[in-house]
Scaffold this motif. Structure first.
Motif, PDB file in Angstrom:
ATOM      1  N   GLY A   1      48.469  76.408  37.069  1.00 43.02           N
ATOM      2  CA  GLY A   1      46.928  76.580  37.262  1.00 43.02           C
ATOM      3  C   GLY A   1      46.351  76.130  38.680  1.00 43.02           C
ATOM      4  O   GLY A   1      47.381  75.190  38.919  1.00 43.02           O
ATOM      5  N   PRO A   2      45.388  75.779  39.400  1.00 41.27           N
ATOM      6  CA  PRO A   2      44.651  75.580  40.533  1.00 41.27           C
ATOM      7  C   PRO A   2      44.976  73.899  40.713  1.00 41.27           C
ATOM      8  O   PRO A   2      45.706  73.629  41.534  1.00 41.27           O
ATOM      9  CB  PRO A   2      43.372  75.693  40.613  1.00 41.27           C
ATOM     10  N   VAL A   3      44.884  73.216  39.755  1.00 40.97           N
ATOM     11  CA  VAL A   3      45.705  71.529  39.617  1.00 40.97           C
ATOM     12  C   VAL A   3      46.517  71.216  39.084  1.00 40.97           C
ATOM     13  O   VAL A   3      46.448  69.971  38.176  1.00 40.97           O
ATOM     14  CB  VAL A   3      43.461  70.749  38.900  1.00 40.97           C
ATOM     15  N   ASP A   4      47.541  72.140  38.407  1.00 41.65           N
ATOM     16  CA  ASP A   4      48.812  72.017  37.951  1.00 41.65           C
ATOM     17  C   ASP A   4      49.562  71.431  38.736  1.00 41.65           C
ATOM     18  O   ASP A   4      50.274  72.889  39.541  1.00 41.65           O
ATOM     19  CB  ASP A   4      48.982  73.119  36.490  1.00 41.65           C
ATOM     20  N   HIS A   5      50.078  70.470  38.723  1.00 47.37           N
ATOM     21  CA  HIS A   5      50.868  69.877  39.985  1.00 47.37           C
ATOM     22  C   HIS A   5      52.208  69.464  39.037  1.00 47.37           C
ATOM     23  O   HIS A   5      52.734  69.686  39.927  1.00 47.37           O
ATOM     24  CB  HIS A   5      50.400  69.268  40.767  1.00 47.37           C
ATOM     25  N   LEU A   6      52.457  69.678  38.163  1.00 52.12           N
ATOM     26  CA  LEU A   6      53.877  69.259  37.583  1.00 52.12           C
ATOM     27  C   LEU A   6      54.999  70.845  37.794  1.00 52.12           C
ATOM     28  O   LEU A   6      56.468  69.800  38.464  1.00 52.12           O
ATOM     29  CB  LEU A   6      53.731  69.263  36.092  1.00 52.12           C
ATOM     30  N   HIS A   7      55.149  71.022  37.293  1.00 57.25           N
ATOM     31  CA  HIS A   7      55.891  72.031  37.965  1.00 57.25           C
ATOM     32  C   HIS A   7      56.217  72.464  39.928  1.00 57.25           C
ATOM     33  O   HIS A   7      57.943  71.932  40.352  1.00 57.25           O
ATOM     34  CB  HIS A   7      55.681  73.611  38.019  1.00 57.25           C
ATOM     35  N   PRO A   8      56.011  71.739  40.842  1.00 54.40           N
ATOM     36  CA  PRO A   8      56.071  71.578  42.043  1.00 54.40           C
ATOM     37  C   PRO A   8      56.468  70.632  42.258  1.00 54.40           C
ATOM     38  O   PRO A   8      57.537  70.238  43.457  1.00 54.40           O
ATOM     39  CB  PRO A   8      54.131  72.162  43.245  1.00 54.40           C
ATOM     40  N   ALA A   9      56.294  69.382  41.779  1.00 57.03           N
ATOM     41  CA  ALA A   9      56.355  68.074  41.631  1.00 57.03           C
ATOM     42  C   ALA A   9      57.982  68.255  40.709  1.00 57.03           C
ATOM     43  O   ALA A   9      58.750  66.963  41.460  1.00 57.03           O
ATOM     44  CB  ALA A   9      55.876  67.026  40.506  1.00 57.03           C
ATOM     45  N   LEU A  10      58.286  68.130  40.597  1.00 54.92           N
ATOM     46  CA  LEU A  10      59.873  68.884  39.181  1.00 54.92           C
ATOM     47  C   LEU A  10      60.446  69.317  40.941  1.00 54.92           C
ATOM     48  O   LEU A  10      61.783  69.193  40.947  1.00 54.92           O
ATOM     49  CB  LEU A  10      59.672  69.118  38.480  1.00 54.92           C
ATOM     50  N   ALA A  11      60.231  70.392  41.521  1.00 56.90           N
ATOM     51  CA  ALA A  11      60.670  71.113  42.429  1.00 56.90           C
ATOM     52  C   ALA A  11      61.100  69.887  43.569  1.00 56.90           C
ATOM     53  O   ALA A  11      62.513  70.028  43.901  1.00 56.90           O
ATOM     54  CB  ALA A  11      60.484  72.382  43.079  1.00 56.90           C
ATOM     55  N   GLU A  12      60.370  69.201  43.966  1.00 55.01           N
ATOM     56  CA  GLU A  12      60.313  68.336  45.338  1.00 55.01           C
ATOM     57  C   GLU A  12      61.066  67.309  44.392  1.00 55.01           C
ATOM     58  O   GLU A  12      62.437  66.678  45.181  1.00 55.01           O
ATOM     59  CB  GLU A  12      59.108  67.669  45.560  1.00 55.01           C
ATOM     60  N   LEU A  13      61.820  66.384  43.073  1.00 51.11           N
ATOM     61  CA  LEU A  13      62.591  66.065  42.326  1.00 51.11           C
ATOM     62  C   LEU A  13      63.646  66.222  42.337  1.00 51.11           C
ATOM     63  O   LEU A  13      64.782  65.882  41.845  1.00 51.11           O
ATOM     64  CB  LEU A  13      62.086  65.802  41.697  1.00 51.11           C
ATOM     65  N   ASN A  14      63.692  67.499  42.912  1.00 55.64           N
ATOM     66  CA  ASN A  14      64.792  68.508  43.011  1.00 55.64           C
ATOM     67  C   ASN A  14      65.453  68.402  40.922  1.00 55.64           C
ATOM     68  O   ASN A  14      66.596  68.572  40.545  1.00 55.64           O
ATOM     69  CB  ASN A  14      66.420  68.241  43.574  1.00 55.64           C
ATOM     70  N   ALA A  15      64.655  68.377  40.594  1.00 55.84           N
ATOM     71  CA  ALA A  15      64.941  68.270  38.581  1.00 55.84           C
ATOM     72  C   ALA A  15      65.249  69.898  38.424  1.00 55.84           C
ATOM     73  O   ALA A  15      65.068  70.603  38.915  1.00 55.84           O
ATOM     74  CB  ALA A  15      64.057  68.076  38.027  1.00 55.84           C
ATOM     75  N   GLU A  16      65.913  70.020  37.393  1.00 54.35           N
ATOM     76  CA  GLU A  16      66.810  71.550  36.652  1.00 54.35           C
ATOM     77  C   GLU A  16      65.859  71.091  35.043  1.00 54.35           C
ATOM     78  O   GLU A  16      65.762  70.074  34.330  1.00 54.35           O
ATOM     79  CB  GLU A  16      68.081  71.620  36.278  1.00 54.35           C
ATOM     80  N   TYR A  17      65.236  72.438  34.307  1.00 52.69           N
ATOM     81  CA  TYR A  17      64.508  72.317  33.357  1.00 52.69           C
ATOM     82  C   TYR A  17      65.949  72.923  32.713  1.00 52.69           C
ATOM     83  O   TYR A  17      66.683  73.643  32.376  1.00 52.69           O
ATOM     84  CB  TYR A  17      63.813  74.071  33.751  1.00 52.69           C
TER      85      TYR A  17
END
Length: 404
Positions: free
Chosen positions: A249-265
């Protein structure tokens, strides 16, 4: 990305934990309760280490009557019985003297005017033989066992002062959603945060270490604030649990944050209802070791389902505990399926733990049903359950011996 089925999600979380398990550590017995054995518990000596009387009475040699020559108490090494027709008084737990041929219970013996003892030995020996319980070097309890007071007692009996245990994962909690209230009743479009107060206790019951200093939020609904909160948590925690923001959603920032951290699912969404939008990700810490982030949905019941689906197996793996086998119970009422997803239905066990009754008030945003339940009935994808059917049961992670 398509949802992972529930069984696979739990397996992936467990395997990720096993692969990232930290080094074992040594703790004193008085600090071992609730930890996990990292090494098998071996007998340091034969148990018992010497022949031990199981009664209060007499240790005798030769035929009756027997002339008393002394007394043997626990904690002492007796002299050998060498003469036929002699005996010594013996206490429960005392070492049986060499040369003794039988033990006579005090209540089944008599003494004449000169003090000589008579009685008939029972057919079975009245003492415990060395190695009767265990022999030196025998494995008593396997690695991966959760340590409870009984395990501590066995260790103490063997002579241990400390135990080698698996490292305990350090957890942190970040509450996302700056619309949440942290005090007072809900109102004016805002709801009270219920996950901040309850999640630390659930994490402790799963085996993690978490303090009030490791709980923060609500975090401001910006990507920058989310990144800062997660990075700060990763500095001290092996596992960071976040609540809310698992969708897009418009204020759901978890996935972008994980991308910034180079995290893998490890897992990104699970085919389970309630609780679908959950995730488990892995990132590398500054020390080169893996850090994990479990994204729990914001709805309270969904968050708890994410905890038992992903967090509990992850922590089991990190602690070196075996994957649990779910018990099977009888459902006392029908349980609907949830299409192509697994349905976790809150239920309460009977007094014997053999049957379970679904509870009410089970919406994903509700907690009343959770507070009245012992765990979840599992209904497989594409199926429904009728009253009387056997279903797997996933218990809530309660403390050892606890039963609501």
């Amino acid at each position: 990305m398509s949802a992972v089925d529930w069984v696979t999600a739990r397996r992936l979380a467990y395997e990720a934990g096993r692969a990232a398990a930290g080094p074992a550590e040594v703790v004193r017995l008085d600090a071992a309760d609730g930890r996990t054995l990292a090494e098998p518990l071996l007998a340091l000596t034969d148990l018992p280490a010497f022949p031990t009387s199981s009664i209060d009475g007499w240790a005798v040699r030769g035929p009756a009557p027997w002339r008393p020559t002394g007394r043997v108490l626990a904690g002492h090494t007796p002299e050998a019985l060498t003469e036929p027709g002699t005996c010594v008084e013996i206490a429960t737990g005392a070492m049986v003297p060499a040369g003794a041929e039988a033990l006579i219970r005090v209540e089944e013996s008599t003494q004449d005017a000169e003090g000589r003892v008579s009685g008939t030995p029972r057919p079975a020996p009245e003492w415990r033989l060395p190695g009767e319980e265990a022999t030196k070097g025998e494995e008593l309890i396997p690695a991966g066992t959760a340590i409870d007071p009984a395990v501590i007692g066995v260790a103490a009996t063997c002579g241990y002062e400390s135990l080698t245990v698996s490292a305990r994962a350090r957890a942190a909690l970040r509450i996302f959603g700056d619309e949440l209230l942290t005090s007072g009743p809900p109102g004016d479009g805002r709801v009270r945060d219920s996950l901040g107060p309850q999640m630390p206790a659930w994490l402790r019951r799963c085996g993690a270490e978490i303090t009030s200093a490791q709980v923060a939020g609500p975090v401001e609904d910006t990507l920058e604030a989310h990144l800062a909160a997660i990075r700060a948590a990763f500095e001290t925690a092996d596992l960071v649990c976040t609540t809310g923001g698992t969708m897009h959603g418009p204020v759901d920032h978890l996935h972008p944050a994980l991308a910034e951290l180079n995290a893998e699912y490890v897992v990104n969404t699970v085919g389970v209802r309630p609780g679908f939008p959950m995730l488990l990700a892995r990132a590398q810490g500054a020390d080169g070791r893996d850090r994990f982030l479990a994204g729990l949905p914001g709805n309270p019941q969904s968050a708890v389902i994410a905890l038992v689906t992903l967090v509990q197996p992850l922590l089991d793996g990190l602690a070196g505990r075996p994957e649990p086998t779910l018990p099977v119970v009888v459902t006392t009422a029908p349980v609907k399926g949830r299409g192509n997803d697994t349905h976790l239905a809150l239920a309460r066990l009977d007094a014997c733990g053999r049957s379970a009754t679904p509870v009410g008030h089970v919406g994903s945003a509700m907690l009343r049903g959770l507070a009245n339940a012992h765990g979840f009935l599992l209904v497989d994808p594409g199926t429904e359950a009728a009253a009387g059917d056997l279903l797997p049961f996933l218990p809530l992670p309660l403390q050892a011996g606890e039963r609501r």
